[in-house]
Design an enzyme around this catalytic site. Structure first.
Site, short mmCIF file in Angstrom:
data_model
loop_
_atom_site.label_atom_id
_atom_site.label_comp_id
_atom_site.label_asym_id
_atom_site.label_seq_id
_atom_site.Cartn_x
_atom_site.Cartn_y
_atom_site.Cartn_z
N TYR A 174 28.57 46.00 36.88
CA TYR A 174 27.73 44.93 36.34
C TYR A 174 26.29 45.41 36.21
O TYR A 174 26.04 46.61 35.97
CB TYR A 174 27.82 43.67 37.22
CG TYR A 174 29.23 43.17 37.43
CD1 TYR A 174 30.00 42.75 36.35
CD2 TYR A 174 29.78 43.12 38.69
CE1 TYR A 174 31.29 42.28 36.55
CE2 TYR A 174 31.08 42.64 38.89
CZ TYR A 174 31.82 42.23 37.81
OH TYR A 174 33.09 41.77 37.99
N SER B 159 37.88 41.93 36.43
CA SER B 159 37.27 42.87 35.49
C SER B 159 37.74 44.31 35.65
O SER B 159 37.43 45.14 34.80
CB SER B 159 35.76 42.85 35.63
OG SER B 159 35.23 41.91 34.75
N TYR C 245 43.50 38.28 27.40
CA TYR C 245 42.43 38.61 28.34
C TYR C 245 42.59 37.86 29.67
O TYR C 245 42.47 38.46 30.75
CB TYR C 245 41.07 38.29 27.69
CG TYR C 245 39.90 38.52 28.60
CD1 TYR C 245 39.47 39.81 28.90
CD2 TYR C 245 39.23 37.44 29.18
CE1 TYR C 245 38.40 40.02 29.76
CE2 TYR C 245 38.16 37.65 30.03
CZ TYR C 245 37.74 38.94 30.32
OH TYR C 245 36.69 39.14 31.18
N VAL D 58 35.41 40.24 40.00
CA VAL D 58 34.97 39.11 40.82
C VAL D 58 36.03 38.63 41.81
O VAL D 58 35.77 37.77 42.64
CB VAL D 58 34.48 37.91 39.97
CG1 VAL D 58 33.23 38.26 39.20
CG2 VAL D 58 35.57 37.41 39.04
N LYS E 238 39.37 46.00 32.84
CA LYS E 238 38.62 46.44 31.65
C LYS E 238 38.76 47.95 31.38
O LYS E 238 38.92 48.34 30.22
CB LYS E 238 37.15 46.02 31.74
CG LYS E 238 37.00 44.50 31.55
CD LYS E 238 35.58 44.02 31.76
CE LYS E 238 35.47 42.54 31.42
NZ LYS E 238 34.57 41.80 32.27
N1 GLU Z 1 38.21 36.88 34.34
C1 GLU Z 1 36.84 37.03 34.68
C2 GLU Z 1 35.98 36.47 33.58
O1 GLU Z 1 36.13 36.87 32.47
C3 GLU Z 1 36.52 38.45 34.95
C4 GLU Z 1 35.13 38.59 35.42
C5 GLU Z 1 34.87 39.76 36.30
O2 GLU Z 1 35.66 40.12 37.16
O3 GLU Z 1 33.81 40.31 36.11
O4 GLU Z 1 35.18 35.63 33.79
#
Ligand code: GLU
Length: 304
Positions: A240, A60, A188, A258, A63
């Protein structure tokens, strides 16, 4: 600073035993929970401790760069038409809306639905070109031309990304996006699977902290206004549904993933990359958060 970082790694290393490596993407389960590293970059140099050069997937933490590129390609008004900036207080992959509507107000750039939607705003004739432009931005900001996709993680995400597929189809059902969902998700999934180190994250964070400029060059890499926007959004919802606690205890814009990474930007001061794959229940690196709490309290990093 180096000694301080080493002390912090020592003091917080027991937390690596208390978290859990992400398992919902099968390939991530292979991470070594003992890994723990940190890198700080400020105008006086680069400071490293622990497993600062171990590679892990960005997840993430891409992002903020998706947001940045969407801003650079379209401007803030277009971005805000598609994606809001309010914290949801829900997990990153939540279906955070009623079944009566899904609008920009329900999503933000730091949750999956928002980031997937923003991938449609990245310019490019094809989805491959969109991803290549995002990768190129990550390479430029990190100063690391060899950043690339971890194929095993990418394929693992693609195979098991049912929730992300569901989220993308919800976006399509509510006419927020209008493209081929599989192609969009490919951008993505690849983006989440780019492999980085703490040092790469610290360099990207430094550019965000330093109003768009690298530490060792006066060249403007990204508009200062967008660096500020990305920092603001990270501060509101980058950790988060633990973003509020993080604001209280650390007090700086940050984004976690994550894979166990955390990228933190201390405006006008420094960029930080931390990594430890054992996560807390909200999906943030447990030892990474503790290390940032300690660093912030020792040298006064909170912007609040
Ligand atoms: N590729 C992960 C997902 O979309 C990223 C999640 C994350 O790191 O929060 O589930």
């Amino acid at each position: 600073m180096k000694r301080l970082l080493e002390e912090i790694i020592n003091e917080c290393s027991h937390y690596t035993k208390l978290g859990r490596v992400a398992s919902y993407i099968p390939e991530l389960q292979k991470a070594n929970p003992d890994n723990f590293g940190i890198c700080v970059i400020d105008k006086s140099g680069e400071y490293l401790a622990g497993d600062y050069d171990k590679p892990f997937t960005v997840q993430s933490i891409i992002k903020p760069l998706i947001l940045l590129l969407a801003l650079m390609d379209n401007g803030i008004e277009r971005v805000k038409l598609l994606c809001g900036v309010e914290a949801t207080g829900k997990p990153f992959d939540a279906f955070n809306y009623s079944d009566l509507a899904l609008t920009s107000e329900h999503i933000n750039p730091m949750i999956n639905a928002g980031a997937i939607a923003l991938c449609t705003l990245i310019r490019g004739e094809t989805h491959t070109e969109k991803f290549e432009r995002l990768l190129s931005l990550a390479r430029t900001l990190s100063g690391n031309p060899s950043l690339s996709v971890n194929q095993e993680v990418y394929l693992s995400e693609k195979e098991t990304g049912y929730k992300n597929r569901a989220l993308a189809y919800m976006l399509k059902a509510y006419k927020m996006i209008d493209c081929d969902v599989d192609e969009l998700l490919d951008v993505y999934f690849k983006a989440c699977s780019v492999e980085v180190s703490c040092r790469d994250l610290a360099r990207i964070a430094f550019v965000l902290a330093n109003h768009g400029r690298l530490p060792d060059a006066d060249r403007l890499l990204i508009p200062a206004e967008y660096a500020r926007t990305v920092n603001a959004v990270m501060a509101i919802c980058g950790m988060y549904d633990g973003s509020g606690e993080f604001a209280l205890n650390v007090g700086i814009p940050a984004k976690s993933g994550v894979g166990g990474g955390i990228m933190a930007s201390v405006p006008s001061r420094m960029g930080i990359g931390a990594f430890s794959p054992a996560l807390d229940p909200k999906g943030n690196s447990l030892a990474g958060v503790k290390a940032l709490e300690l660093l912030s309290s020792k040298i006064g990093l909170s912007i609040f």
